[in-house]
Design a protein around this motif. Structure first.
Motif, mmCIF file in Angstrom:
data_model
loop_
_atom_site.group_PDB
_atom_site.id
_atom_site.type_symbol
_atom_site.label_atom_id
_atom_site.label_comp_id
_atom_site.label_asym_id
_atom_site.label_seq_id
_atom_site.Cartn_x
_atom_site.Cartn_y
_atom_site.Cartn_z
ATOM 1 N N ILE A 158 0.728 -1.302 0.067
ATOM 2 C CA ILE A 158 0.070 -0.133 -0.114
ATOM 3 C C ILE A 158 0.866 1.252 0.162
ATOM 4 N N GLU A 159 0.253 2.427 -0.264
ATOM 5 C CA GLU A 159 0.951 3.597 -0.369
ATOM 6 C C GLU A 159 1.512 3.977 0.988
ATOM 7 N N ASP A 160 2.654 4.678 1.005
ATOM 8 C CA ASP A 160 2.884 5.427 2.395
ATOM 9 C C ASP A 160 1.867 6.349 2.590
ATOM 10 N N ASP A 161 1.504 6.662 3.902
ATOM 11 C CA ASP A 161 0.362 7.697 4.342
ATOM 12 C C ASP A 161 -0.824 7.306 3.599
ATOM 13 N N ALA A 162 -1.189 5.978 3.482
ATOM 14 C CA ALA A 162 -2.554 5.549 2.690
ATOM 15 C C ALA A 162 -3.666 5.936 3.131
ATOM 16 N N SER A 163 -4.682 6.186 2.326
ATOM 17 C CA SER A 163 -6.073 6.689 2.809
ATOM 18 C C SER A 163 -6.773 5.631 3.288
ATOM 19 N N PRO A 164 -7.913 5.877 4.114
ATOM 20 C CA PRO A 164 -8.457 4.965 4.967
ATOM 21 C C PRO A 164 -8.979 3.725 3.899
ATOM 22 N N ILE A 165 -9.558 4.031 2.802
ATOM 23 C CA ILE A 165 -10.019 2.956 1.971
ATOM 24 C C ILE A 165 -8.804 1.945 1.417
ATOM 25 N N VAL A 166 -7.651 2.569 1.185
ATOM 26 C CA VAL A 166 -6.595 1.816 0.790
ATOM 27 C C VAL A 166 -6.114 0.704 1.895
ATOM 28 N N ARG A 167 -6.049 1.564 3.346
ATOM 29 C CA ARG A 167 -5.850 0.561 4.382
ATOM 30 C C ARG A 167 -6.859 -0.508 4.729
ATOM 31 N N LEU A 168 -8.091 -0.087 4.324
ATOM 32 C CA LEU A 168 -9.240 -1.084 4.500
ATOM 33 C C LEU A 168 -8.946 -2.269 3.703
ATOM 34 N N ILE A 169 -8.887 -2.067 2.460
ATOM 35 C CA ILE A 169 -8.644 -2.930 1.341
ATOM 36 C C ILE A 169 -7.504 -3.838 1.528
ATOM 37 N N GLY A 170 -6.201 -3.018 2.133
ATOM 38 C CA GLY A 170 -5.088 -3.913 2.099
ATOM 39 C C GLY A 170 -5.321 -4.749 3.434
ATOM 40 N N ARG A 171 -5.780 -4.379 4.665
ATOM 41 C CA ARG A 171 -5.955 -5.406 5.667
ATOM 42 C C ARG A 171 -6.969 -6.332 5.329
ATOM 43 N N THR A 172 -8.174 -6.114 4.591
ATOM 44 C CA THR A 172 -8.828 -7.083 4.254
ATOM 45 C C THR A 172 -8.179 -8.317 3.240
ATOM 46 N N ILE A 173 -7.698 -7.717 2.178
ATOM 47 C CA ILE A 173 -6.831 -8.812 1.560
ATOM 48 C C ILE A 173 -6.036 -9.687 2.270
ATOM 49 N N ALA A 174 -5.191 -9.080 3.269
ATOM 50 C CA ALA A 174 -4.327 -10.033 4.204
ATOM 51 C C ALA A 174 -5.083 -10.747 4.809
ATOM 52 N N ASP A 175 -6.241 -10.522 5.533
ATOM 53 C CA ASP A 175 -7.303 -11.131 6.018
ATOM 54 C C ASP A 175 -7.512 -12.619 5.419
ATOM 55 N N SER A 176 -8.014 -12.267 4.132
ATOM 56 C CA SER A 176 -8.323 -13.338 3.174
ATOM 57 C C SER A 176 -7.292 -14.405 3.045
ATOM 58 N N VAL A 177 -6.175 -13.761 2.687
ATOM 59 C CA VAL A 177 -4.961 -14.765 2.351
ATOM 60 C C VAL A 177 -4.580 -15.650 3.680
ATOM 61 N N ARG A 178 -4.603 -14.831 4.955
ATOM 62 C CA ARG A 178 -4.427 -15.707 5.985
ATOM 63 C C ARG A 178 -5.401 -16.733 6.302
ATOM 64 N N ALA A 179 -6.740 -16.395 6.216
ATOM 65 C CA ALA A 179 -8.029 -17.334 6.452
ATOM 66 C C ALA A 179 -8.079 -18.419 5.403
ATOM 67 N N ASN A 180 -8.074 -17.953 4.396
ATOM 68 C CA ASN A 180 -8.589 -19.001 3.463
ATOM 69 C C ASN A 180 -7.316 -19.332 2.201
ATOM 70 N N GLY A 181 -6.357 -18.784 2.403
ATOM 71 C CA GLY A 181 -5.075 -19.087 1.170
ATOM 72 C C GLY A 181 -5.822 -18.237 -0.152
ATOM 73 N N ALA A 182 -6.132 -17.101 -0.003
ATOM 74 C CA ALA A 182 -6.697 -16.449 -1.116
ATOM 75 C C ALA A 182 -5.731 -16.128 -2.094
#
Length: 223
Positions: free
Chosen positions: A23-47
């Motif tokens: 993600i970008e440095d000093d990322a906006s809330p939507i960028v952080r939300l998407i990045g965290r969501t993608i990371a959760d998907s990968v950890r939880a179900n090998g997305a």
């Protein structure tokens, strides 16, 4: 634009299945939300496996605010940036307070496999509400003014079920359906939006509520 590896989600390749999430440095809330969501998907179900054979750009737009972001997928790297400044291969209009629920149909200009991959990355399964409470409280300890104890209460098939995290004199109580508690504690749901539904009840001082909201944003936006 400079990029950084997203927060706790990429502490070692095994933590995210080898997928490089940026993600970008000093990322906006939507960028952080998407990045965290993608990371959760990968950890939880090998997305991460769903992006192994796809490449392209995905525009993600909020259905009720001007917020927008671009997800770029290529060679095992997923980069999320603010705004949409290229012609995307896929456009998703979503409810940011509804766990990225689609609003309308995806607009696909490229490979249909890209749509399947993007939707999988944005839809991690919810953890157990008690497990989520433990993780939430661990992350919340760095927030100034956080109470000593969190008391989470829900009603199950056998009646009321209570989970207490932490120990000490000050405490905050939050009660609601297990799925919504899991969503709040994992960052999938916004606490303020959840309170507005009337399905969540809280007990504590206004200052404690303010601190709890700050803690929920810390988890939701991985800050």
């Amino acid at each position: 634009m400079t990029e950084t590896t997203i927060g706790h989600a990429t502490r070692g390749a095994d933590a995210v299945g080898g997928l490089d999430i940026r993600i970008e440095d000093d990322a906006s809330p939507i960028v952080r939300l998407i990045g965290r969501t993608i990371a959760d998907s990968v950890r939880a179900n090998g997305a991460d496996s769903v992006v192994a054979t796809v490449a392209g750009t995905v525009a993600v737009r909020s259905h009720d605010t001007p917020q927008a972001a671009t997800i770029s997928i290529s060679d095992g790297v997923v980069a999320v940036s603010s705004g949409v400044f290229v012609e995307p291969d896929l456009t998703l209009t979503v409810d940011l307070n509804g766990r990225f629920a689609l609003v309308g149909e995806p607009v696909v200009a490229g490979d249909d496999d890209l749509a399947a991959a993007a939707l999988a990355l944005l839809a991690p399964p919810l953890p157990d509400w008690k497990v989520a409470a433990d993780s939430f409280w661990a992350a919340a300890q760095s927030v100034p003014g956080i109470p000593d104890t969190l008391v989470a209460i829900t009603e199950g098939p056998e009646g009321l079920d209570q989970h207490v995290v932490g120990e000490g004199e000050t405490h905050y109580v939050i009660a609601g359906p297990p799925e919504l508690l899991a969503g709040i504690f994992s960052g999938a749901d916004d606490l303020i939006a959840a309170l507005s539904t009337g399905l969540i009840g809280v007990r504590g001082t206004f200052s404690q509520l303010s601190v709890l909201v700050a803690a929920s944003w810390k988890v939701r936006y991985d800050v």
